[in-house]
Design a protein around this motif. Structure first.
Motif, mmCIF file in Angstrom:
data_model
loop_
_atom_site.group_PDB
_atom_site.id
_atom_site.type_symbol
_atom_site.label_atom_id
_atom_site.label_comp_id
_atom_site.label_asym_id
_atom_site.label_seq_id
_atom_site.Cartn_x
_atom_site.Cartn_y
_atom_site.Cartn_z
ATOM 1 N N SER A 127 0.823 -1.209 0.000
ATOM 2 C CA SER A 127 0.000 0.000 0.000
ATOM 3 C C SER A 127 0.859 1.262 0.000
ATOM 4 O O SER A 127 0.472 2.291 -0.567
ATOM 5 C CB SER A 127 -0.940 -0.001 1.213
ATOM 6 N N GLY A 128 2.053 1.190 0.629
ATOM 7 C CA GLY A 128 2.935 2.360 0.637
ATOM 8 C C GLY A 128 3.450 2.705 -0.749
ATOM 9 O O GLY A 128 3.461 3.877 -1.152
ATOM 10 N N THR A 129 3.888 1.691 -1.497
ATOM 11 C CA THR A 129 4.348 1.957 -2.858
ATOM 12 C C THR A 129 3.195 2.413 -3.746
ATOM 13 O O THR A 129 3.369 3.268 -4.618
ATOM 14 C CB THR A 129 4.993 0.705 -3.465
ATOM 15 N N PHE A 130 2.002 1.849 -3.518
ATOM 16 C CA PHE A 130 0.829 2.285 -4.276
ATOM 17 C C PHE A 130 0.562 3.778 -4.052
ATOM 18 O O PHE A 130 0.357 4.546 -5.000
ATOM 19 C CB PHE A 130 -0.390 1.467 -3.861
ATOM 20 N N ILE A 131 0.570 4.198 -2.794
ATOM 21 C CA ILE A 131 0.300 5.601 -2.468
ATOM 22 C C ILE A 131 1.368 6.505 -3.067
ATOM 23 O O ILE A 131 1.064 7.542 -3.668
ATOM 24 C CB ILE A 131 0.209 5.784 -0.944
ATOM 25 N N PHE A 132 2.641 6.114 -2.914
ATOM 26 C CA PHE A 132 3.726 6.959 -3.413
ATOM 27 C C PHE A 132 3.679 7.109 -4.932
ATOM 28 O O PHE A 132 3.821 8.216 -5.466
ATOM 29 C CB PHE A 132 5.075 6.369 -2.997
ATOM 30 N N LEU A 133 3.454 5.998 -5.653
ATOM 31 C CA LEU A 133 3.516 6.051 -7.111
ATOM 32 C C LEU A 133 2.270 6.688 -7.731
ATOM 33 O O LEU A 133 2.339 7.242 -8.827
ATOM 34 C CB LEU A 133 3.722 4.636 -7.666
ATOM 35 N N TRP A 134 1.123 6.615 -7.050
ATOM 36 C CA TRP A 134 -0.083 7.262 -7.561
ATOM 37 C C TRP A 134 -0.185 8.722 -7.123
ATOM 38 O O TRP A 134 -0.990 9.487 -7.669
ATOM 39 C CB TRP A 134 -1.333 6.511 -7.109
#
Length: 261
Positions: free
Chosen positions: A193-200
């Motif tokens: 979820s952290g990478t999802f938030i950062f990349l979006w």
């Protein structure tokens, strides 16, 4: 999640981005095919995003809802949830097919796709555009942050209680398999979820901050980087699984070993 991310690589990156840059026009550029292709792109990206939400919610139930855990966290429930989510996203993207129009007519064959004029000026299409942005990724963005906050709070509270019960509040150290399992689960949760938030995040900033990326060179570069990072999310989940989950590595290794044995 890994399968959907692979579909994003094939449909969005290979058959769209790479094809447009390095290969001449083909049957994929015929307008009816192009419409279907674009709708499938939206379905694949939407499923990739919403499967991440389903995973985050599953982790939340596992850690924070003991009574619901036994009923919800099953393979049958996972199949129902993923099938329902995928079906709804397919239905949601049907209007996408009708918003596109041909760019050229070559030998009586409509070629390429572009948004119709109504998509920019019709109030219904304007509302639909806002709904799409809210559904992917504005609502997922906020919902994942909310669930992660609840999960972390629950884990911190549970950790303090277990330490007191085990007499560790005075500095005694002993292994706790339950807390170790939760720690690994939280690492996996935040990795995905952290990478999802950062990349979006950059796509969201681009949506709210850049009115027209063609107005300046800097805005155009920022817009393209935002789309690149959005597409990069399709790679992260599989990498996180391979790196962090022994069961996933084992499942991936078995068919590879079978090829050679």
């Amino acid at each position: 999640m890994a399968v959907l991310d692979l579909l994003v690589v094939i449909i969005e990156i290979i058959l769209s981005q790479i094809k447009d840059d390095f290969f001449p026009p083909s049957f994929l550029d015929i307008t009816p095919v192009c419409r279907v292709h674009y709708a499938l792109r939206r379905v694949a990206i939407g499923c990739s995003v919403w499967f991440t939400i389903m995973f985050t919610f599953d982790r939340y139930v596992t850690i924070c809802c003991e009574k619901l855990k036994a009923k919800y966290c099953t393979e049958k429930t996972a199949a129902v949830v993923l099938t329902t989510t995928g079906s709804l996203l397919c239905l949601k993207n049907i209007p996408t097919y009708f918003r596109l129009k041909p760019v050229l007519i070559i030998d009586g064959i409509p070629m390429y796709c572009s948004n119709s004029d109504a998509y920019y000026y019709d109030p219904v299409w304007k509302g639909w555009k806002r709904f799409e942005k809210f559904l992917t990724p504005l609502f997922p963005f906020g919902f994942i942050l909310f669930l992660n906050t609840l999960t972390v709070r629950q884990i911190l509270v549970a950790s303090q209680v277990r330490k007191r019960l085990k007499g560790q509040s005075n500095g005694e150290n002993s292994s706790d398999p339950e807390m170790e399992s939760r720690r690994q689960s939280v690492i996996l949760l935040f990795a995905i979820s952290g990478t999802f938030i950062f990349l979006w995040l950059w796509y969201i900033l681009n949506y709210f901050g850049v009115d027209d990326p063609l107005d300046s060179y800097g805005e155009y570069i920022f817009s393209q980087c935002a789309y690149m990072l959005q597409n990069l999310t399709c790679c992260t989940n599989t990498i996180v699984y391979v790196a962090s989950l022994s069961k996933f590595r084992e499942k991936l290794r078995n068919p590879l070993e079978a090829i050679f044995t």
